[in-house]
Design an enzyme around this catalytic site. Structure first.
Site, mmCIF file in Angstrom:
data_model
loop_
_atom_site.group_PDB
_atom_site.id
_atom_site.type_symbol
_atom_site.label_atom_id
_atom_site.label_comp_id
_atom_site.label_asym_id
_atom_site.label_seq_id
_atom_site.Cartn_x
_atom_site.Cartn_y
_atom_site.Cartn_z
ATOM 1 N N GLN A 129 44.073 28.691 -105.747
ATOM 2 C CA GLN A 129 45.469 28.671 -106.203
ATOM 3 C C GLN A 129 46.391 28.394 -105.015
ATOM 4 O O GLN A 129 46.522 29.239 -104.125
ATOM 5 C CB GLN A 129 45.789 30.035 -106.828
ATOM 6 C CG GLN A 129 47.201 30.188 -107.319
ATOM 7 C CD GLN A 129 47.510 31.635 -107.661
ATOM 8 O OE1 GLN A 129 46.915 32.552 -107.101
ATOM 9 N NE2 GLN A 129 48.434 31.848 -108.563
ATOM 10 N N TYR A 131 49.788 28.328 -104.209
ATOM 11 C CA TYR A 131 51.187 28.682 -104.475
ATOM 12 C C TYR A 131 51.876 29.072 -103.150
ATOM 13 O O TYR A 131 52.820 28.450 -102.727
ATOM 14 C CB TYR A 131 51.282 29.877 -105.423
ATOM 15 C CG TYR A 131 51.095 29.593 -106.891
ATOM 16 C CD1 TYR A 131 50.388 28.484 -107.343
ATOM 17 C CD2 TYR A 131 51.626 30.461 -107.850
ATOM 18 C CE1 TYR A 131 50.227 28.243 -108.705
ATOM 19 C CE2 TYR A 131 51.467 30.228 -109.203
ATOM 20 C CZ TYR A 131 50.771 29.128 -109.627
ATOM 21 O OH TYR A 131 50.613 28.910 -110.977
ATOM 22 N N SER A 164 42.953 31.939 -101.373
ATOM 23 C CA SER A 164 41.621 32.535 -101.558
ATOM 24 C C SER A 164 40.632 31.477 -102.031
ATOM 25 O O SER A 164 40.972 30.637 -102.873
ATOM 26 C CB SER A 164 41.663 33.647 -102.608
ATOM 27 O OG SER A 164 42.637 34.593 -102.257
ATOM 28 N N GLU A 247 47.091 35.744 -114.395
ATOM 29 C CA GLU A 247 46.532 36.399 -113.207
ATOM 30 C C GLU A 247 46.732 37.906 -113.309
ATOM 31 O O GLU A 247 45.821 38.695 -113.091
ATOM 32 C CB GLU A 247 47.217 35.866 -111.942
ATOM 33 C CG GLU A 247 46.712 36.558 -110.672
ATOM 34 C CD GLU A 247 47.342 35.997 -109.402
ATOM 35 O OE1 GLU A 247 48.513 35.578 -109.443
ATOM 36 O OE2 GLU A 247 46.661 36.011 -108.363
HETATM 37 C C1 LIG Z 1 43.981 39.029 -100.276
HETATM 38 C C2 LIG Z 1 45.085 38.077 -100.661
HETATM 39 C C3 LIG Z 1 44.761 36.946 -101.377
HETATM 40 C C4 LIG Z 1 45.768 36.034 -101.718
HETATM 41 N N1 LIG Z 1 45.401 34.899 -102.394
HETATM 42 C C5 LIG Z 1 46.332 33.968 -102.680
HETATM 43 C C6 LIG Z 1 45.957 32.747 -103.307
HETATM 44 O O1 LIG Z 1 44.784 32.509 -103.608
HETATM 45 N N2 LIG Z 1 46.919 31.827 -103.532
HETATM 46 C C7 LIG Z 1 48.224 32.031 -103.218
HETATM 47 O O2 LIG Z 1 49.049 31.156 -103.491
HETATM 48 N N3 LIG Z 1 48.617 33.188 -102.601
HETATM 49 C C8 LIG Z 1 47.708 34.146 -102.323
HETATM 50 N N4 LIG Z 1 48.080 35.321 -101.698
HETATM 51 C C9 LIG Z 1 49.455 35.457 -101.251
HETATM 52 C C10 LIG Z 1 50.276 36.471 -102.034
HETATM 53 O O3 LIG Z 1 50.572 35.963 -103.315
HETATM 54 C C11 LIG Z 1 51.539 36.738 -101.203
HETATM 55 O O4 LIG Z 1 51.129 37.387 -100.010
HETATM 56 C C12 LIG Z 1 52.523 37.603 -101.952
HETATM 57 O O5 LIG Z 1 53.088 36.896 -103.029
HETATM 58 C C13 LIG Z 1 53.649 38.119 -101.023
HETATM 59 O O6 LIG Z 1 54.226 37.072 -100.312
HETATM 60 P P1 LIG Z 1 54.407 37.155 -98.732
HETATM 61 O O7 LIG Z 1 53.100 37.524 -98.129
HETATM 62 O O8 LIG Z 1 55.060 35.892 -98.284
HETATM 63 O O9 LIG Z 1 55.393 38.390 -98.475
HETATM 64 P P2 LIG Z 1 56.961 38.396 -98.666
HETATM 65 O O10 LIG Z 1 57.330 37.737 -99.939
HETATM 66 O O11 LIG Z 1 57.580 37.876 -97.412
HETATM 67 O O12 LIG Z 1 57.235 39.955 -98.818
HETATM 68 C C14 LIG Z 1 57.294 40.863 -97.696
HETATM 69 C C15 LIG Z 1 57.658 42.244 -98.212
HETATM 70 O O13 LIG Z 1 58.980 42.217 -98.827
HETATM 71 C C16 LIG Z 1 58.924 42.711 -100.152
HETATM 72 N N5 LIG Z 1 59.837 41.929 -101.028
HETATM 73 C C17 LIG Z 1 59.965 40.573 -101.042
HETATM 74 N N6 LIG Z 1 60.898 40.223 -101.961
HETATM 75 C C18 LIG Z 1 61.336 41.376 -102.538
HETATM 76 C C19 LIG Z 1 62.306 41.662 -103.553
HETATM 77 N N7 LIG Z 1 62.983 40.702 -104.174
HETATM 78 N N8 LIG Z 1 62.519 42.974 -103.884
HETATM 79 C C20 LIG Z 1 61.826 43.982 -103.263
HETATM 80 N N9 LIG Z 1 60.899 43.759 -102.278
HETATM 81 C C21 LIG Z 1 60.667 42.478 -101.923
HETATM 82 C C22 LIG Z 1 57.476 42.476 -100.599
HETATM 83 O O14 LIG Z 1 57.113 43.393 -101.633
HETATM 84 C C23 LIG Z 1 56.716 42.755 -99.298
HETATM 85 O O15 LIG Z 1 56.508 44.130 -99.129
HETATM 86 C C24 LIG Z 1 47.116 36.270 -101.353
HETATM 87 C C25 LIG Z 1 47.440 37.420 -100.642
HETATM 88 C C26 LIG Z 1 46.444 38.322 -100.286
HETATM 89 C C27 LIG Z 1 46.827 39.548 -99.511
#
Ligand SMILES: Cc1cc2nc3c(=O)[nH]c(=O)nc-3n(C[C@H](O)[C@H](O)[C@H](O)COP(=O)(O)OP(=O)(O)OC[C@H]3O[C@@H](n4cnc5c(N)ncnc54)[C@H](O)[C@@H]3O)c2cc1C
Length: 396
Positions: A129, A131, A164, A247
């Site tokens: 995925q 995204y 992933s 998902e």
């Molecule tokens: C093991 C693992 C597998 C993954 N696999 C995939 C995959 O296959 N494909 C893919 O596309 N992505 C994948 N991801 C990514 C995952 O979807 C993102 O890490 C997640 O959406 C958070 O985005 P970010 O890491 O950029 O954190 P950020 O969006 O920068 O967030 C940082 C912190 O701020 C908080 N936050 C952000 N916005 C808000 C809000 N509006 N209100 C309150 N709190 C907020 C969040 O909760 C978090 O604690 C994976 C992540 C992990 C850990």
């Protein structure tokens, strides 16, 4: 919801149960029986998924003409329950089965529906995925990967991260910006991207567990044919959200059934470990904690059943799927922390150490569980969705 099974559903349960009794390969135990697909088990899990497909035990709710079983979510629930009771291996192509397939069936052209779903179920083609990007996670609509039209092709440039299974994937669900001039949700398109196309580079990222389960993926002038757009140009936001709902549903409902496996293993661990000269299961505080995890697991089961009732009425999963995902995350993380507490000082011994309990499998799953409240949308984001779309609170 009525839990009484029809004679046909009862017969289905018995058929699944007796099949599982004789068909789970013995070497699964030797591979560590991890609930998370581990790299050393990939080939085993590929074959296992193929066996499930050949016997009609995967994709139960998908239409028959696309390789599925044409059954209802009730049979799907029975299958998950029986798999959990039998401690069956997990599915490797989890993103394909849980997300790509249902989204293609919902939005695909007839040609796409003939081409992709069956190979997803048989594990001939693994999906990832695409995204998240370095600057777009929770705020997914800010994604920057660009797709520009050139004749019959779209030319993709940009980067994804945390992808992933990209290192073993054949196809990717890709979101890219196709119109930067319109409001950001309206200029995104959903592509089905062949990972073997020239210009796709995958770089594994090592996690806290030591495994490299996810990756960075770079696109350098990757040419995707227009027939691989899913659901229409600039319609990717709606299509992509459907994938996310599936998902969360898969994470909340499918994984809650598998929580039962971990809980049974945890009780087994508590029966073997000692604290202050007596087995853990005689310790009153630990007994309370174990009972609480069981209660939480049961509550999740019924939350999942409510979601199934909705699906049985022909509705697609809505924001309520976020509740199941969040509940699963909290229970699973609590269970893994309890495993560390039960092991006591032994919890310091990681995989590879001779004296690690159960080969260090609990240490591995404890470290892996930290990601649960991030992957598939963070817990904070799920709470925002529930606040806004279920409770009708104003936008934060
Ligand atoms: C093991 C693992 C597998 C993954 N696999 C995939 C995959 O296959 N494909 C893919 O596309 N992505 C994948 N991801 C990514 C995952 O979807 C993102 O890490 C997640 O959406 C958070 O985005 P970010 O890491 O950029 O954190 P950020 O969006 O920068 O967030 C940082 C912190 O701020 C908080 N936050 C952000 N916005 C808000 C809000 N509006 N209100 C309150 N709190 C907020 C969040 O909760 C978090 O604690 C994976 C992540 C992990 C850990």
């Amino acid at each position: 919801m009525d839990f009484t099974l029809t004679p046909d559903q009862q017969a289905f349960r018995e058929r699944v149960r007796s099949w599982l009794k004789t068909n789970i390969p013995r070497d699964w135990k030797a591979l560590g029986s991890s609930e998370v697909p581990r790299p050393e088990a990939y080939e085993f899990l590929r074959k296992w998924q193929r066996t499930l497909y050949d016997n009609g035990f995967i994709g139960l709710t998908w239409p028959k003409e696309y390789g599925g079983g044409g059954l209802t979510f009730l049979e799907e629930m029975i299958l998950h329950e029986e798999m959990a009771l039998a401690k069956a291996p997990p599915v490797l192509n989890v993103l394909g089965v849980g997300m790509a397939g249902p989204t293609i069936i919902a939005y695909g052209t007839e040609e796409q529906k003939q081409r992709f779903p069956a190979k997803i179920l048989s594990c001939e083609e693994i999906w990832c995925q695409g995204y998240s990007e370095p600057n777009s996670g929770s705020d997914l609509a800010s994604l920057q990967t660009r797709a520009v039209k050139d004749g019959e092709h779209w030319v993709i440039n940009g980067q994804k991260v945390w992808t992933s299974l990209a290192h073993v994937a054949d196809w990717m669900m890709l979101l890219a910006r196709t119109d930067p001039t319109v409001p950001r949700h309206k200029g995104i398109t959903y592509f089905l991207l062949d990972m073997k196309l020239p210009g796709v580079t995958v770089k594994p990222l090592k996690q806290i567990t030591g495994d490299a389960e996810f990756n960075e993926v770079f696109f350098d002038n990757v040419r995707v044919h227009e027939s691989h757009v899913l659901g229409g140009v600039n319609n990717g936001w709606g299509v992509g959200l459907t994938t996310l709902m599936y998902e969360r549903l898969a994470l909340g409902f499918g994984l809650q059934a598998r929580l039962r496996i971990s809980l049974d293993q945890l009780i087994g661990l508590a029966q073997r470990m000692e604290k202050n000269g007596r087995v853990i299961t005689q310790d009153p505080v630990m007994r309370q904690k174990l009972a609480q995890v069981w209660i939480d697991t049961e509550c999740l089961k019924y939350t999942g059943a409510r979601a199934i009732t909705k699906l049985l009425k022909g509705e697609i999963p809505g924001p309520e799927a976020s509740t199941g995902k969040m509940g699963w995350v909290e229970t699973h993380q609590k269970l893994q922390e309890l495993a560390m507490e039960i092991e006591g000082p032994y919890s310091q011994l990681a995989r590879g150490s001779d004296r690690a309990v159960d080969g260090g499998v609990w240490q591995y799953s404890f470290l892996r569980s930290r990601a649960n409240s991030i992957e598939g949308g963070t817990t904070e984001v799920q709470k925002n969705i529930i606040g806004e779309r279920v409770l009708g609170l104003p936008k934060g």
